[in-house]
Design an enzyme around this catalytic site. Structure first.
Site, PDB file in Angstrom:
ATOM      1  CG  HIS A 172      -2.157  -1.127   0.943  1.00  0.00           C
ATOM      2  ND1 HIS A 172      -3.399  -0.328   1.103  1.00  0.00           N
ATOM      3  CD2 HIS A 172      -2.150  -2.183   0.739  1.00  0.00           C
ATOM      4  CE1 HIS A 172      -4.147  -1.281   0.892  1.00  0.00           C
ATOM      5  NE2 HIS A 172      -3.605  -2.424   0.540  1.00  0.00           N
ATOM      6  CG  ASP A 220      -4.332   2.740   2.662  1.00  0.00           C
ATOM      7  OD1 ASP A 220      -3.530   2.176   1.702  1.00  0.00           O
ATOM      8  OD2 ASP A 220      -5.017   1.907   2.901  1.00  0.00           O
TER       9      ASP A 220
END
Ligand code: UDP
Length: 508
Positions: free
Chosen positions: A22, A125
């Protein structure tokens, strides 16, 4: 006037999640905003910053307005050893809830930072749904980063809506995923557990979806030409704004120095290993070598490593295999295997982390064996390489559908069972299955040629997408212009406290 000249007043804060796959694409995105003149601060913890600080230093020397702001991970408060602050291949299972607890402790501090750093917008995120409320309090937009593909998000949404997996008799019967642009079939066993039957993660995904709906929009490491039907479909069914600005690896890492720095801690890559693989690869004919890698989160049990090793040796093709030993298990077998394949010059093993972007662009590489991690899919499409698909966890099985059924650029190894990223699962794919898939991929037959033709066309489209006038380029410029021209003082003031809930027991 160039967008870089106009955007220099726009300040942003990027908040990546604490896991390598990520962090890597979101940091590439942050660097793209800085490339376009937006002032960027990336907020993370010390250990996680080591994954990308080399790239930020390189960008700073290029005069780009980008920096890292470190927050101290509260390891001792949550009972973790110093330095354990990310979800990666070596994170012991029992420690993952504590890392979430550490993140929850950090939340107020990070919220204050958004304000102290005078962010005009934040990009966070998907695993930080609370940040939509933090942004709302400040009256600034929150843009959400999706780590997945448009197809994967669309397919998950469809399963949530229609529950087609409950209409088949057994775990292995296949069903069609309803209401998608293509007829895609899979089995219950291939679905992520949270979609199969509700668990805590299902709840988290609901919270994430709600936070997405209340965000200004979401960013994907994808490009229109790669999954245009799903891009349109997703926007239609979810009803939110979103921008595909990929391939971000291609766009943000233009120089060899960028590609080499990616994912390595400072000082870590002064190894001879790197030169070794490059020398070896350069000695091989074009398109003759298979790159075998299962991403940043996976460890196989010994039983599976043995099958892969035999399949590679039996395949008759040259290969680079990125391997992780599992607590010493199988050490002797792998060492002997490595010695044998080095002597015969058939194979090269890279232990731990590989400079994937550099390897994929080497002309000797002819294809991949991949777990269908989304970043790797985009990177291999960009490099014009077809793949053997071997999905394991997360949304990999959906990505396999895109690669094999929609784009026709992959050969499935025949994986049947989804598992968690930190579990082995019960499935062991046998050497014969692996060897067969490799033979189809590297065999040079008619089907192989057609597949390679499609992959090359997509590679051209990837390169076009980031050029001025290309789809990703236009998305990026339009988004920055929108952010510059809009006045957001009353943006999204409504705060929904449920989405601030921090749920502490999830796996990825
Ligand atoms: N990667 C790399 N070297 C490695 C393993 C991974 O550079 O040895 C990079 C890869 O290029 C990609 C990311 O790490 O950008 C992995 O993300 P992906 O979505 O493919 O898989 P995941 O790690 O989430 O399973």
């Amino acid at each position: 006037m160039a967008i870089e000249k106009q955007s220099d007043k726009l300040k942003s804060v990027f908040l990546p999640f604490l896991s390598t796959s990520h962090i890597i694409p979101l940091v590439d995105m942050a660097r793209l905003f800085a490339l376009h003149g937006v002032d960027v601060t990336i907020v993370t913890t010390k250990h996680n910053s080591t994954i990308f600080q080399n790239s930020i230093d390189l960008d700073s020397t290029r005069g780009r307005p980008i920096r890292t702001h470190i927050v101290e991970f509260p390891a001792s408060k949550v009972g973790l050893p110093v330095g354990v602050e990310s979800f990666n291949v070596n994170t012991p299972r029992e420690m993952t809830p504590k890392i979430y607890m550490g993140l929850a402790i950090l939340q107020p501090q990070i919220e204050r930072l958004f304000e102290d750093l005078h962010a005009d917008f934040i990009v966070t995120d998907m695993f930080y749904p609370w940040s939509v409320d933090a942004a709302a309090k400040l009256g600034i937009p929150r843009i959400m980063f999706h780590g997945a593909s448009y197809l994967a998000r669309s397919a998950a949404h469809s399963v949530e809506q229609y529950a087609p997996h409950l209409k088949v008799e057994s775990d292995t019967d296949t069903f069609v995923i309803p209401d998608l642009p293509d007829r895609l079939e899979m089995s219950r066993l291939q679905l992520p557990d949270w979609l199969r039957s509700p668990n805590q993660y299902t709840e988290l995904m609901k919270v994430i979806k709600e936070s997405e709906k209340r965000s200004y929009g979401s960013l994907f490491n994808s490009f229109y030409e790669l999954e245009s039907d799903y891009y349109d479909h997703y926007k239609r069914v979810i009803g939110t704004k979103s921008w595909g600005i990929g391939p971000v690896s291609l766009w943000a890492n233009q120089d060899a120095s960028d590609k080499a720095a990616r994912g390595y801690a400072k000082g870590e890559k002064e190894g001879k290993e790197e030169e070794g693989w490059l020398k070896w690869l350069n000695s091989k004919p074009d398109g003759s070598v298979l790159y075998v890698s299962f991403g940043s989160m996976n460890k196989f049990p010994y039983s599976q490593l043995v099958e892969i090793a035999h399949a590679l040796e039996d395949s008759g093709h040259c290969f680079i295999w990125v391997v992780r030993k599992n607590d010493g298990e199988g050490g002797v077998f792998l060492e002997e295997f490595e010695k044998r394949v080095r002597e015969s010059e058939r194979g090269y093993l890279i232990w731990g982390w590989a400079p994937q972007l550099l390897i994929l662009e080497n002309p000797a590489i002819g294809g991949l064996v991949s777990h269908c991690g989304w970043n790797t899919v985009v990177e291999s499409v960009n490099a014009g390489l077809p793949m053997v698909t071997w999905p394991l966890f997360a949304e990999h099985f959906f990505n396999e559908k895109l690669v094999v059924d929609v784009l026709g650029i992959g050969v499935p190894v025949g994986a049947k069972e989804w598992r968690n990223w930190n579990e082995f699962g019960s499935e062991v794919v046998k050497r014969e299955e692996i060897r067969k898939a490799i033979a189809l991929l590297m065999g040079g037959g008619e089907e192989d040629a057609a597949m390679r033709g499609r992959t090359k066309a997509l590679s051209g489209a990837a390169k076009g997408a980031i050029q001025p006038g290309g789809s990703s380029y236009n998305n990026m410029v339009e988004l920055i212009q929108e952010l510059m021209s809009s006045n957001f003082p009353s943006f999204n003031r409504e705060i929904i406290t449920e989405s601030s809930l921090f749920l502490s027991n999830f796996h990825l």
